[in-house]
Design a protein around this motif. Structure first.
Motif, PDB file in Angstrom:
ATOM      1  N   GLY A 123      26.782  72.801  19.450  1.00  0.00           N
ATOM      2  CA  GLY A 123      26.618  71.491  20.067  1.00  0.00           C
ATOM      3  C   GLY A 123      27.793  71.058  20.910  1.00  0.00           C
ATOM      4  O   GLY A 123      27.824  69.933  21.401  1.00  0.00           O
ATOM      5  N   GLY A 148      29.332  63.223  26.853  1.00  0.00           N
ATOM      6  CA  GLY A 148      30.523  62.389  26.854  1.00  0.00           C
ATOM      7  C   GLY A 148      31.118  62.234  28.241  1.00  0.00           C
ATOM      8  O   GLY A 148      31.498  61.134  28.655  1.00  0.00           O
ATOM      9  N   SER A 175      26.893  70.482  24.858  1.00  0.00           N
ATOM     10  CA  SER A 175      26.021  69.336  25.111  1.00  0.00           C
ATOM     11  C   SER A 175      26.748  68.027  24.837  1.00  0.00           C
ATOM     12  O   SER A 175      26.633  67.060  25.599  1.00  0.00           O
ATOM     13  N   ALA A 176      27.538  67.982  23.749  1.00  0.00           N
ATOM     14  CA  ALA A 176      28.295  66.774  23.443  1.00  0.00           C
ATOM     15  C   ALA A 176      29.341  66.498  24.515  1.00  0.00           C
ATOM     16  O   ALA A 176      29.561  65.350  24.917  1.00  0.00           O
ATOM     17  N   GLU A 221      30.327  62.340  19.273  1.00  0.00           N
ATOM     18  CA  GLU A 221      30.871  63.696  19.207  1.00  0.00           C
ATOM     19  C   GLU A 221      31.639  64.025  20.484  1.00  0.00           C
ATOM     20  O   GLU A 221      32.712  64.654  20.433  1.00  0.00           O
ATOM     21  N   GLY A 222      31.121  63.585  21.638  1.00  0.00           N
ATOM     22  CA  GLY A 222      31.840  63.788  22.888  1.00  0.00           C
ATOM     23  C   GLY A 222      33.176  63.069  22.886  1.00  0.00           C
ATOM     24  O   GLY A 222      34.189  63.600  23.367  1.00  0.00           O
ATOM     25  N   GLU A 266      25.013  59.625  18.370  1.00  0.00           N
ATOM     26  CA  GLU A 266      25.752  60.650  17.629  1.00  0.00           C
ATOM     27  C   GLU A 266      26.375  61.661  18.583  1.00  0.00           C
ATOM     28  O   GLU A 266      27.545  62.060  18.410  1.00  0.00           O
ATOM     29  N   ARG A 267      25.622  62.070  19.614  1.00  0.00           N
ATOM     30  CA  ARG A 267      26.180  63.019  20.588  1.00  0.00           C
ATOM     31  C   ARG A 267      27.288  62.366  21.403  1.00  0.00           C
ATOM     32  O   ARG A 267      28.272  63.019  21.764  1.00  0.00           O
TER      33      ARG A 267
END
Length: 255
Positions: free
Chosen positions: A54, A62, A57-58, A139-140, A135-136
């Motif tokens: 991930g 971001g 993508s994160a 994470e970014g 959430e993503r």
């Protein structure tokens, strides 16, 4: 495009470049091995700290959030949702098929209402999509924070490497000054990357997570109320509670 992010980064690097120009040559501040240590080491640490599946993508989500901003403000979202409620009251849910919406999240909710999905299903689906997106985004932000933490550390590592190399050539005093300058460049690169790019973007993403959560929750509440056939005025009054007092007053005056 979020001009504040771009202007801030360009201004910080511009002031630094101007100071370098006034004090000497740009070439003295360029060292490829130092750049490799700071950038390569920082990327390596990020790969270790986060799952590779991930990571990209994160990072992409971001970066997109940091350098762009929503085209639709909360006030405009409320107005759009109120207009959608008016359409549903007069034409039924199918009237939304031809209703134009710019915000992708609102457009998805609009289509679900037009397709006649159950209100509970709509709410669960949109809440799940909101939570996964946030959430993503978080994470970014954590990735940028990790890079901001590791860049100064690898700057110091590069400086230590340079000092060791300098001490090995102490028999030639003429090389000590240039070697020390090169050794200190990694500390400079690490400080610039961390304090001009990574940590400011981390802070901005944290702020945008809160904004996106409010906006998308506003959309979910509005869409569910439309599906429950609530009146446009009732929906508008309920959604205004998401706005600060000043913007509420402006909307009341406009109404």
């Amino acid at each position: 495009m979020d001009l504040a992010t771009i202007i801030g980064i360009v201004a910080a690097f511009g002031v630094t470049a101007w100071a370098i120009y006034l004090g000497g040559s740009f070439g003295a501040f360029v060292d490829i091995p130092s750049i490799a240590i700071v950038v390569g080491g920082g990327i390596g640490v990020v790969v270790v700290r986060f799952p590779l599946s991930g990571l990209m993508s994160a990072m992409a989500i971001g970066s997109k959030a940091a350098f762009s901003q929503s085209k639709v403000s909360p006030r405009e979202l409320i107005e759009k949702i109120t207009e959608m409620a008016e359409v549903v009251r007069k034409q039924g849910p199918l009237g939304l098929e031809s209703f134009e919406v710019d915000d992708p999240f609102l457009a998805k909710g609009k289509q679900m209402v037009a397709d006649g999905y159950d209100p509970a299903f709509i709410q669960d689906t949109l809440e799940r999509e909101r939570d996964l997106y946030l959430e993503r985004l978080v994470e970014g932000a954590r990735i940028y924070k990790a890079m901001g933490d590791s860049a100064p550390a690898f700057g110091m590592i590069g400086t230590l490497v340079g000092l060791v190399q300098m001490l090995q050539s102490m028999d030639d005093p003429s090389t000590i000054g240039p070697a020390m300058a090169v050794a200190l460049l990694t500390t400079l690169y690490g400080a610039l990357i961390a304090n001009v790019v990574c940590l400011p973007i981390f802070e901005k993403l944290n702020a945008k997570v809160k904004v996106e959560e409010i906006n998308q929750t506003l959309v979910i509440d509005g869409i569910v109320q439309i599906r429950n056939s609530k009146s446009p005025n009732l929906i508008r009054e309920m959604l205004i509670s998401y706005l600060p007092d000043k913007q509420r007053a402006l909307m009341d005056e406009a109404a």
